[in-house]
Design an enzyme around this catalytic site. Structure first.
Site, PDB file in Angstrom:
ATOM      1  N   THR A  96       0.867  -1.184   0.000  1.00 21.44           N
ATOM      2  CA  THR A  96       0.000   0.000   0.000  1.00 21.44           C
ATOM      3  C   THR A  96       0.901   1.231   0.000  1.00 21.44           C
ATOM      4  O   THR A  96       1.589   1.493   0.985  1.00 21.44           O
ATOM      5  CB  THR A  96      -0.890   0.008   1.256  1.00 21.44           C
ATOM      6  N   LYS A 172      -7.358   1.508  -3.253  1.00 24.78           N
ATOM      7  CA  LYS A 172      -6.930   0.834  -2.021  1.00 24.78           C
ATOM      8  C   LYS A 172      -7.003   1.801  -0.834  1.00 24.78           C
ATOM      9  O   LYS A 172      -7.500   1.460   0.245  1.00 24.78           O
ATOM     10  CB  LYS A 172      -5.506   0.297  -2.216  1.00 24.78           C
ATOM     11  N   LYS A 241       0.259   5.048   8.673  1.00 26.96           N
ATOM     12  CA  LYS A 241       0.907   5.323   7.381  1.00 26.96           C
ATOM     13  C   LYS A 241      -0.159   5.453   6.287  1.00 26.96           C
ATOM     14  O   LYS A 241      -0.167   6.408   5.515  1.00 26.96           O
ATOM     15  CB  LYS A 241       1.873   4.182   7.031  1.00 26.96           C
TER      16      LYS A 241
HETATM   17  P1  NA7 Z   1       5.172  -6.370   7.817  1.00 24.62           P
HETATM   18  O1  NA7 Z   1       4.759  -7.654   8.430  1.00 24.62           O
HETATM   19  O2  NA7 Z   1       5.575  -5.240   8.729  1.00 24.62           O
HETATM   20  O3  NA7 Z   1       6.379  -6.678   6.790  1.00 24.62           O
HETATM   21  C1  NA7 Z   1       7.043  -5.628   6.149  1.00 24.62           C
HETATM   22  C2  NA7 Z   1       8.055  -6.175   5.163  1.00 24.62           C
HETATM   23  O4  NA7 Z   1       8.734  -5.065   4.545  1.00 24.62           O
HETATM   24  C3  NA7 Z   1       9.153  -7.034   5.808  1.00 24.62           C
HETATM   25  O5  NA7 Z   1       9.514  -8.040   4.905  1.00 24.62           O
HETATM   26  C4  NA7 Z   1      10.271  -6.009   5.988  1.00 24.62           C
HETATM   27  O6  NA7 Z   1      11.554  -6.588   6.066  1.00 24.62           O
HETATM   28  C5  NA7 Z   1      10.145  -5.234   4.697  1.00 24.62           C
HETATM   29  N1  NA7 Z   1      10.821  -3.921   4.790  1.00 24.62           N
HETATM   30  C6  NA7 Z   1      10.497  -2.891   5.582  1.00 24.62           C
HETATM   31  N2  NA7 Z   1      11.339  -1.861   5.374  1.00 24.62           N
HETATM   32  C7  NA7 Z   1      12.220  -2.278   4.430  1.00 24.62           C
HETATM   33  C8  NA7 Z   1      13.312  -1.664   3.780  1.00 24.62           C
HETATM   34  N3  NA7 Z   1      13.658  -0.393   4.071  1.00 24.62           N
HETATM   35  N4  NA7 Z   1      13.970  -2.382   2.850  1.00 24.62           N
HETATM   36  C9  NA7 Z   1      13.611  -3.650   2.561  1.00 24.62           C
HETATM   37  N5  NA7 Z   1      12.572  -4.284   3.139  1.00 24.62           N
HETATM   38  C10 NA7 Z   1      11.884  -3.604   4.059  1.00 24.62           C
HETATM   39  O7  NA7 Z   1       4.044  -5.759   6.877  1.00 24.62           O
HETATM   40  P2  NA7 Z   1       2.802  -6.514   6.176  1.00 24.62           P
HETATM   41  O8  NA7 Z   1       3.298  -7.753   5.524  1.00 24.62           O
HETATM   42  O9  NA7 Z   1       1.673  -6.588   7.136  1.00 24.62           O
HETATM   43  O10 NA7 Z   1       2.367  -5.437   5.080  1.00 24.62           O
HETATM   44  C11 NA7 Z   1       3.064  -5.266   3.858  1.00 24.62           C
HETATM   45  C12 NA7 Z   1       2.308  -4.302   2.972  1.00 24.62           C
HETATM   46  O11 NA7 Z   1       0.954  -4.753   2.743  1.00 24.62           O
HETATM   47  C13 NA7 Z   1       2.150  -2.910   3.525  1.00 24.62           C
HETATM   48  O12 NA7 Z   1       2.209  -1.972   2.480  1.00 24.62           O
HETATM   49  C14 NA7 Z   1       0.766  -2.901   4.122  1.00 24.62           C
HETATM   50  O13 NA7 Z   1       0.237  -1.591   4.167  1.00 24.62           O
HETATM   51  C15 NA7 Z   1       0.000  -3.839   3.239  1.00 24.62           C
HETATM   52  P3  NA7 Z   1      12.153  -7.028   7.513  1.00 24.62           P
HETATM   53  O14 NA7 Z   1      11.595  -8.416   7.744  1.00 24.62           O
HETATM   54  O15 NA7 Z   1      11.653  -6.030   8.529  1.00 24.62           O
HETATM   55  O16 NA7 Z   1      13.610  -7.003   7.347  1.00 24.62           O
END
Ligand code: NA7
Length: 294
Positions: A96, A172, A241
């Site tokens: 999102t 969305k 957010k």
């Molecule tokens: P989560 O469970 O908080 O997972 C977020 C994912 O994003 C997780 O794999 C994080 O990796 C990854 N992440 C966050 N910041 C970064 C950066 N800077 N670089 C690379 N990867 C990152 O969220 P959800 O699965 O509930 O939701 C995902 C989306 O769907 C979001 O837009 C919602 O609004 C709807 P990590 O494991 O922390 O290393």
């Protein structure tokens, strides 16, 4: 196409990858925190070390990361998708994010001959696990056609919202706003009942069986009636957010959204009170507190 890359193994990403594997696809995965890949690797995915290793130049890569900043880093960093995706590559972006982020990324991809499809989803991790996501889709028509079977492997229906890349994000954000408003409305109505000595859970059942027999009232009604907000299926800080994105879009398009301002205050106050890791339905605790019901 029987191979796909996937980046972002959070609450949503993991069940989505498992469904892709179940559909018989070969999936290469990357996650910033590599150890979160353990479950999907044991289900058959291959873990790689850098974002650009999940996909070939003309391949398909799915991203499901937290927010706009994370998504942009993944594309623009030296070992990111921008370094690899080229002629006929497709980036299926399922987070999102702001419509404007999608427009900018679509432009960036098109300069490299690749395609960006905005494809955010409705549904929580349970829905993702059950292959019940509702999937929105906007961007280049031919690229959308190529990813449709992949989207279908993760959800129950794909909605085509046209070629303008930001459209799916606009829809969305509007949907998430309506969920927030519904949660506040449920809390206020349940509080009215409780103040009159009526059992909240019984009231939640009345509404979700009669006037509001739908996913949001069924799912969140029971949490809000029970005042139970952990474990979090969708964290409150991610809800804030989304609400910020809704208000940004409202501002830039001059769309008055007084209700969005109200729920934004609820989310902001909830974060200030240390509730950012609770489920976003915890925004309703403020209505309970104001009614003297906490
Ligand atoms: P989560 O469970 O908080 O997972 C977020 C994912 O994003 C997780 O794999 C994080 O990796 C990854 N992440 C966050 N910041 C970064 C950066 N800077 N670089 C690379 N990867 C990152 O969220 P959800 O699965 O509930 O939701 C995902 C989306 O769907 C979001 O837009 C919602 O609004 C709807 P990590 O494991 O922390 O290393």
């Amino acid at each position: 196409m029987n191979e796909v890359g996937f980046i972002g193994l959070g609450n949503m990403g993991q069940p989505m990858v498992k469904n892709l594997l179940k559909a018989g696809l070969k999936v290469k995965v990357y996650n910033r925190t590599a150890n979160k890949a353990a479950e999907v690797v044991s289900a058959g995915a291959e873990l790689v070390e850098r974002p650009c290793d999940v996909v070939t130049t003309d391949g398909i890569v799915i991203t499901m990361v937290s927010n706009d900043q994370a998504l942009e880093e993944l594309v623009y960093s030296p070992d990111g998708l921008g370094a690899i995706l080229g002629e006929n590559g497709i980036h299926l972006s399922m987070s999102t994010v702001a419509p404007e982020t999608s427009r900018k990324l679509a432009q960036f991809h098109s300069e490299k001959g690749s395609f960006y499809i905005a494809s955010p989803v409705f549904g929580r991790p349970e829905a993702a696990a059950a292959q019940k996501l509702w999937i929105l889709s906007s961007g280049n028509s031919q690229a959308k056609e190529k990813v449709k079977s992949i989207q279908e492997a993760m959800g129950q229906r794909v909605f085509d919202l046209g070629e303008e890349p930001g459209n799916a994000n606009v829809v969305k954000l509007g949907g998430n706003f309506m969920i927030m408003a519904a949660m506040e409305a449920m809390a206020e109505a349940f509080n009215l009942a409780e103040k009159n000595g009526i059992n909240r859970e019984a009231v939640a059942e009345v509404y979700s069986t009669t006037l509001f027999n739908c996913t949001v009232y069924n799912g969140y009604g029971s949490m809000i009636a029970k005042k139970k907000f952990e474990p979090a299926g969708f964290q409150l800080e991610l809800g804030l957010k989304d609400c910020n994105l809704v208000l940004d879009e409202a501002n830039s398009t001059k769309t008055p959204m007084p209700l969005a301002n109200l729920v934004h205050n609820r989310l902001l106050a909830s974060v200030a009170k240390g509730r950012r890791k609770q489920d976003w339905a915890a925004l309703t605790k403020l209505a309970n507190e104001e009614a003297g019901l906490e």
